[in-house]
Scaffold this motif. Structure first.
Motif, PDB file in Angstrom:
ATOM      1  N   GLU A 220      11.970   6.347   3.373  1.00  0.00           N
ATOM      2  CA  GLU A 220      13.331   6.261   3.959  1.00  0.00           C
ATOM      3  C   GLU A 220      13.392   6.078   5.594  1.00  0.00           C
ATOM      4  OE1 GLU A 220      15.430   9.763   2.658  1.00  0.00           O
ATOM      5  OE2 GLU A 220      15.748   8.863   0.601  1.00  0.00           O
ATOM      6  N   LEU A 221      12.869   6.567   6.410  1.00  0.00           N
ATOM      7  CA  LEU A 221      12.678   6.453   7.750  1.00  0.00           C
ATOM      8  C   LEU A 221      12.112   5.268   8.066  1.00  0.00           C
ATOM      9  CD1 LEU A 221      11.463   9.751   8.856  1.00  0.00           C
ATOM     10  CD2 LEU A 221      13.508   9.002   9.552  1.00  0.00           C
ATOM     11  N   LEU A 222      10.959   4.628   7.229  1.00  0.00           N
ATOM     12  CA  LEU A 222      10.426   3.485   7.377  1.00  0.00           C
ATOM     13  C   LEU A 222      11.475   2.258   7.234  1.00  0.00           C
ATOM     14  CD1 LEU A 222       6.770   4.098   6.242  1.00  0.00           C
ATOM     15  CD2 LEU A 222       7.555   3.637   8.623  1.00  0.00           C
ATOM     16  N   GLU A 223      12.051   2.323   6.037  1.00  0.00           N
ATOM     17  CA  GLU A 223      12.871   1.399   5.433  1.00  0.00           C
ATOM     18  C   GLU A 223      14.214   1.293   6.622  1.00  0.00           C
ATOM     19  OE1 GLU A 223      13.590   2.109   1.442  1.00  0.00           O
ATOM     20  OE2 GLU A 223      11.699   1.179   1.041  1.00  0.00           O
ATOM     21  N   ALA A 224      14.790   2.558   6.948  1.00  0.00           N
ATOM     22  CA  ALA A 224      15.967   2.346   7.898  1.00  0.00           C
ATOM     23  C   ALA A 224      15.487   1.771   9.208  1.00  0.00           C
ATOM     24  CB  ALA A 224      16.295   3.871   8.241  1.00  0.00           C
ATOM     25  N   ALA A 225      14.123   1.999   9.665  1.00  0.00           N
ATOM     26  CA  ALA A 225      13.745   1.062  10.723  1.00  0.00           C
ATOM     27  C   ALA A 225      13.259  -0.388  10.361  1.00  0.00           C
ATOM     28  CB  ALA A 225      12.521   1.824  11.401  1.00  0.00           C
ATOM     29  N   ASN A 226      13.494  -0.810   9.351  1.00  0.00           N
ATOM     30  CA  ASN A 226      13.285  -2.323   9.055  1.00  0.00           C
ATOM     31  C   ASN A 226      11.869  -2.682   8.859  1.00  0.00           C
ATOM     32  OD1 ASN A 226      16.043  -3.089   9.051  1.00  0.00           O
ATOM     33  ND2 ASN A 226      16.067  -3.014  11.201  1.00  0.00           N
ATOM     34  N   HIS A 227      10.986  -1.545   8.222  1.00  0.00           N
ATOM     35  CA  HIS A 227       9.828  -1.732   8.136  1.00  0.00           C
ATOM     36  C   HIS A 227       9.713  -1.656   6.326  1.00  0.00           C
ATOM     37  CE1 HIS A 227       8.325  -1.356  12.073  1.00  0.00           C
ATOM     38  NE2 HIS A 227       9.010  -0.125  12.125  1.00  0.00           N
ATOM     39  N   GLU A 228       8.747  -1.990   5.841  1.00  0.00           N
ATOM     40  CA  GLU A 228       8.485  -2.442   4.445  1.00  0.00           C
ATOM     41  C   GLU A 228       7.417  -1.264   3.957  1.00  0.00           C
ATOM     42  OE1 GLU A 228       7.746  -5.759   0.986  1.00  0.00           O
ATOM     43  OE2 GLU A 228       7.239  -5.942   3.021  1.00  0.00           O
ATOM     44  N   VAL A 229       7.704  -0.726   2.943  1.00  0.00           N
ATOM     45  CA  VAL A 229       6.694  -0.015   2.269  1.00  0.00           C
ATOM     46  C   VAL A 229       5.812  -0.706   0.909  1.00  0.00           C
ATOM     47  CG1 VAL A 229       5.801   2.251   0.963  1.00  0.00           C
ATOM     48  CG2 VAL A 229       7.474   2.384   2.991  1.00  0.00           C
ATOM     49  N   ILE A 230       4.829  -1.195   1.131  1.00  0.00           N
ATOM     50  CA  ILE A 230       4.316  -1.878   0.250  1.00  0.00           C
ATOM     51  C   ILE A 230       3.360  -1.359  -0.855  1.00  0.00           C
ATOM     52  CG2 ILE A 230       4.561  -4.084   1.610  1.00  0.00           C
ATOM     53  CD1 ILE A 230       1.690  -3.909   1.995  1.00  0.00           C
ATOM     54  N   PHE A 231       2.941   0.041  -0.620  1.00  0.00           N
ATOM     55  CA  PHE A 231       2.033   0.720  -1.285  1.00  0.00           C
ATOM     56  C   PHE A 231       2.269   2.159  -1.178  1.00  0.00           C
ATOM     57  CE2 PHE A 231      -2.098   3.114  -1.334  1.00  0.00           C
ATOM     58  CZ  PHE A 231      -2.722   2.718  -2.497  1.00  0.00           C
ATOM     59  N   TYR A 232       2.254   2.720  -2.284  1.00  0.00           N
ATOM     60  CA  TYR A 232       2.488   4.363  -2.201  1.00  0.00           C
ATOM     61  C   TYR A 232       1.557   4.908  -3.512  1.00  0.00           C
ATOM     62  CZ  TYR A 232       4.113   9.027  -3.445  1.00  0.00           C
ATOM     63  OH  TYR A 232       4.250  10.374  -3.859  1.00  0.00           O
ATOM     64  N   ARG A 233       0.995   5.937  -3.074  1.00  0.00           N
ATOM     65  CA  ARG A 233       0.062   6.593  -4.073  1.00  0.00           C
ATOM     66  C   ARG A 233       0.074   7.857  -4.058  1.00  0.00           C
ATOM     67  NH1 ARG A 233      -4.355   3.705  -6.002  1.00  0.00           N
ATOM     68  NH2 ARG A 233      -2.952   2.105  -6.293  1.00  0.00           N
ATOM     69  N   LEU A 234      -0.068   8.626  -5.284  1.00  0.00           N
ATOM     70  CA  LEU A 234      -0.119  10.058  -5.173  1.00  0.00           C
ATOM     71  C   LEU A 234      -1.605  10.473  -5.892  1.00  0.00           C
ATOM     72  CD1 LEU A 234       1.048  13.099  -5.307  1.00  0.00           C
ATOM     73  CD2 LEU A 234       1.838  12.708  -7.355  1.00  0.00           C
ATOM     74  N   ILE A 235      -2.157  11.277  -4.912  1.00  0.00           N
ATOM     75  CA  ILE A 235      -3.608  11.450  -5.349  1.00  0.00           C
ATOM     76  C   ILE A 235      -3.968  12.849  -5.147  1.00  0.00           C
ATOM     77  CG2 ILE A 235      -4.635   9.098  -4.849  1.00  0.00           C
ATOM     78  CD1 ILE A 235      -5.780  10.534  -2.220  1.00  0.00           C
ATOM     79  N   PRO A 236      -4.734  13.400  -6.059  1.00  0.00           N
ATOM     80  CA  PRO A 236      -5.328  14.995  -5.931  1.00  0.00           C
ATOM     81  C   PRO A 236      -5.951  15.222  -4.766  1.00  0.00           C
ATOM     82  CG  PRO A 236      -6.663  13.845  -7.626  1.00  0.00           C
ATOM     83  CD  PRO A 236      -5.607  12.839  -6.923  1.00  0.00           C
ATOM     84  N   ASP A 237      -6.229  16.531  -4.106  1.00  0.00           N
ATOM     85  CA  ASP A 237      -6.932  16.634  -3.067  1.00  0.00           C
ATOM     86  C   ASP A 237      -8.341  16.580  -3.477  1.00  0.00           C
ATOM     87  OD1 ASP A 237      -5.299  18.364  -0.920  1.00  0.00           O
ATOM     88  OD2 ASP A 237      -4.793  19.246  -2.734  1.00  0.00           O
ATOM     89  N   GLY A 238      -9.167  16.077  -2.475  1.00  0.00           N
ATOM     90  CA  GLY A 238     -10.762  15.796  -3.011  1.00  0.00           C
ATOM     91  C   GLY A 238     -11.301  14.753  -2.167  1.00  0.00           C
ATOM     92  N   LYS A 239     -12.447  14.760  -1.642  1.00  0.00           N
ATOM     93  CA  LYS A 239     -12.883  13.684  -0.918  1.00  0.00           C
ATOM     94  C   LYS A 239     -12.997  12.360  -1.638  1.00  0.00           C
ATOM     95  CE  LYS A 239     -15.801  15.983   2.689  1.00  0.00           C
ATOM     96  NZ  LYS A 239     -17.027  15.833   3.464  1.00  0.00           N
ATOM     97  N   ILE A 240     -13.355  12.325  -2.778  1.00  0.00           N
ATOM     98  CA  ILE A 240     -13.519  10.872  -3.531  1.00  0.00           C
ATOM     99  C   ILE A 240     -12.070  10.268  -3.580  1.00  0.00           C
ATOM    100  CG2 ILE A 240     -14.350   9.654  -5.752  1.00  0.00           C
ATOM    101  CD1 ILE A 240     -16.873  11.756  -5.420  1.00  0.00           C
TER     102      ILE A 240
END
Length: 179
Positions: free
Chosen positions: A51-71
């Protein structure tokens, strides 16, 4: 009044950027799996960033939810770096708990570190959370010609980092990283 060099650089910088967002949370991942949007994952921090990025006219082109862990962390960040995103932001895993591995996973890839980001973030957080700021290892650096920010997982922390540091400096940072 004469403009300073940083003011000139900011004025000359591109005004809109694309962002890749990665939320690191085992509990959320176990509940929602491979979510591709913060709304789908009920991710308050991810939603606040978007929301903050889009309100500032930036674009979110990628979102990923991942578990904790190095790999998973390394794979997600490297994948985001291959995307057209100008800036990559992770949220979560910057604390001191044994499962908090974001910093250990990402900082070895930094070609250049931005120590001022973590210092300024902790300074600005002092008023909100007091001396507990010493518990965050928020950091930033450059990998493959892109800025990567590692933020704590709380919605207040991401709001502060984006609204007071990352968004105001995005153009300046990207301009210097690409020179």
């Amino acid at each position: 009044m004469k403009e300073s060099i940083p003011e000139i650089h900011k004025k000359e910088a591109k005004r809109s950027f694309s962002f890749a967002l990665i939320t690191i949370s085992t509990s959320r991942y176990e509940k929602y799996g491979d979510s591709t949007s913060p709304e789908e994952a009920e991710d308050l921090s991810g939603k606040a960033m978007k929301e903050l990025l889009e309100a500032a006219n930036h674009e979110v082109i990628f979102y990923r939810l991942i578990p904790d862990g190095k790999i998973p962390i390394i794979e997600a960040v490297l994948f985001a770096l291959e995307s057209p995103a100008d800036i990559v932001i992770t949220s979560g895993g910057t604390g001191l708990a044994p499962k908090d591995l974001t910093i250990e996973s990402i900082t070895p890839f930094f070609e250049k570190e931005l120590p001022g980001f973590g210092e300024l973030f902790r300074y600005k957080s002092l008023e909100d959370i007091g001396t507990s700021v010493i518990l965050t290892r928020a950091s930033a650096g450059v990998i493959k010609g892109k800025a990567v920010f590692c933020l704590p997982g709380s919605p207040n922390a991401v709001r502060l980092a984006l609204s007071e540091i990352i968004i105001p400096e995005a153009g300046h940072i990207v301009r210097h990283v690409r020179e």
